[in-house]
Motif scaffolding. Structure first.
Motif, PDB file in Angstrom:
ATOM      1  N   LEU A   8      89.621  40.478  39.372  1.00 61.11           N
ATOM      2  CA  LEU A   8      90.148  41.222  37.827  1.00 61.11           C
ATOM      3  C   LEU A   8      89.357  41.668  36.684  1.00 61.11           C
ATOM      4  N   CYS A   9      89.792  43.788  36.336  1.00 64.30           N
ATOM      5  CA  CYS A   9      89.780  44.032  35.433  1.00 64.30           C
ATOM      6  C   CYS A   9      89.600  44.354  34.293  1.00 64.30           C
ATOM      7  N   LEU A  26      93.458  43.293  43.892  1.00 69.33           N
ATOM      8  CA  LEU A  26      93.150  43.512  42.196  1.00 69.33           C
ATOM      9  C   LEU A  26      93.918  43.473  40.932  1.00 69.33           C
ATOM     10  N   ILE A  27      94.170  42.765  39.884  1.00 72.87           N
ATOM     11  CA  ILE A  27      94.201  43.218  38.642  1.00 72.87           C
ATOM     12  C   ILE A  27      94.170  43.365  37.811  1.00 72.87           C
ATOM     13  N   ALA A  51      85.772  52.719  44.044  1.00 68.49           N
ATOM     14  CA  ALA A  51      85.248  52.478  46.280  1.00 68.49           C
ATOM     15  C   ALA A  51      85.722  51.403  46.871  1.00 68.49           C
ATOM     16  N   ARG A  52      85.978  50.665  45.987  1.00 69.74           N
ATOM     17  CA  ARG A  52      86.550  49.173  47.280  1.00 69.74           C
ATOM     18  C   ARG A  52      88.027  49.280  47.920  1.00 69.74           C
ATOM     19  N   LEU A  53      88.404  49.800  47.470  1.00 67.81           N
ATOM     20  CA  LEU A  53      89.820  49.716  47.555  1.00 67.81           C
ATOM     21  C   LEU A  53      90.459  50.447  49.165  1.00 67.81           C
ATOM     22  N   THR A  54      91.419  49.857  48.901  1.00 72.94           N
ATOM     23  CA  THR A  54      91.538  49.897  50.956  1.00 72.94           C
ATOM     24  C   THR A  54      93.107  50.324  50.641  1.00 72.94           C
ATOM     25  N   ILE A  77      97.256  46.272  44.324  1.00 70.18           N
ATOM     26  CA  ILE A  77      96.538  46.259  42.832  1.00 70.18           C
ATOM     27  C   ILE A  77      98.095  46.264  41.989  1.00 70.18           C
ATOM     28  N   ILE A  78      97.808  44.912  41.295  1.00 69.73           N
ATOM     29  CA  ILE A  78      98.796  44.916  40.518  1.00 69.73           C
ATOM     30  C   ILE A  78      98.254  44.840  38.643  1.00 69.73           C
TER      31      ILE A  78
END
Length: 211
Positions: free
Chosen positions: A15-16, A77-78, A90-93, A98-99
Motif C-alpha cells: 500500500l502506498c 498494489l493499492i 520497478a517491482r511491478l510485473t 494495481i488498485i
C-alpha cells in the motif's frame, strides 16, 4: 468473465500513500486483523527521507505458511495517491494487480506492467466523511479478499478508535465495509483468487514489532 491464476502460498500486498494518509494505521489494522484470522503475517514500512511530504509504503506478506521476510514480488498494489517511488514501480510485473482511483492517480500507471483496476476509493471515503477514510477503504478491500470475519473487524476498530468516540468507530467501520464489499466482488468476478488459507494452530501466537 476473465479468471486469473490463483496466487500461491503467500501474497505480497503493498500500500502506498502520501505522508499523513495513515499508512501506519492501515498496516496496524491489517497485521492484527489478519493475525486474528489465523494467517501468517510479516510487514514492514518504508518512509521517504523527508521531514514532511513524500510517498510512504508498507508491504504486508500474508501466507498459509510462516513468512519471515519481505519479497521483491508485488502481487497486489493499492495506490492512494500519485508519485509512486521508482523502487516500487520497478517491482511491478504483468501479474501485479494495481488498485487505485484514476481520478486521483491520472495516468500514473499507463504503459506500466500490471493490471490496473480503477476503483472509486475517494468517492467511497467522501461518503463516509472525507478523503481521510480512503486508507480504511483500502484496508477493507483486503479484508474482503481474505474473508476476515466481521466480528474481528468490529473488535479491532473498537480497540483502536474507541478513545476518539463512537462516531469515529462507526465511520471507520463504514469505510472498511465499503471496501470489504469491493474485495468480495473482485473474488466473485474471478479478478483475483488465492490458494492461501488460515491456520487454526496460529490462534495462540502473538504479533510482535521491531520496537
Amino acid at each position: 468473465m476473465e479468471h486469473h491464476e490463483a496466487i500461491g502460498h503467500d501474497i505480497s500486498i503493498v500500500l502506498c500513500g502520501a505522508a499523513g494518509q495513515g499508512i501506519k494505521t492501515v498496516e496496524k489494522l491489517l497485521v492484527h486483523a489478519l493475525k486474528r484470522s489465523n494467517y501468517n503475517v510479516f510487514a514492514s514500512r518504508e518512509y521517504m527521507s523527508r521531514v514532511r511530504g513524500g510517498n510512504n509504503s508498507t508491504e504486508i506478506r500474508v501466507g498459509s505458511r510462516p513468512v519471515r521476510a519481505l519479497v521483491d514480488r508485488i502481487d497486489i498494489l493499492i495506490a492512494l495517491n500519485p508519485g509512486i517511488r521508482p523502487n516500487i514501480q520497478a517491482r511491478l510485473t504483468d501479474n501485479t494487480l494495481i488498485i487505485g482511483d484514476r481520478e486521483e492517480l491520472g495516468d500514473e500507471f499507463d504503459n506500466r506492467p500490471g493490471r490496473f483496476m480503477n476503483m472509486d476509493l475517494l468517492e467511497m471515503a467522501e461518503k463516509v466523511g472525507g478523503k481521510i477514510y480512503a486508507n480504511v477503504v483500502a484496508a477493507g478491500i483486503i479484508f474482503g479478499m481474505l474473508k476476515v470475519e466481521e466480528e474481528i473487524l468490529r473488535s479491532m476498530f473498537s480497540e483502536l478508535f474507541s478513545s476518539k468516540g463512537e462516531d469515529v468507530v462507526r465511520k471507520n467501520l463504514e469505510a472498511a465495509g465499503m471496501g470489504y464489499s469491493r474485495g468480495q466482488d473482485l473474488l466473485a468476478r474471478g479478478e483475483v483468487s488465492f490458494s492461501i488459507s488460515p491456520d487454526p494452530s496460529l490462534k495462540d501466537h502473538i504479533a510482535l514489532d521491531g520496537s
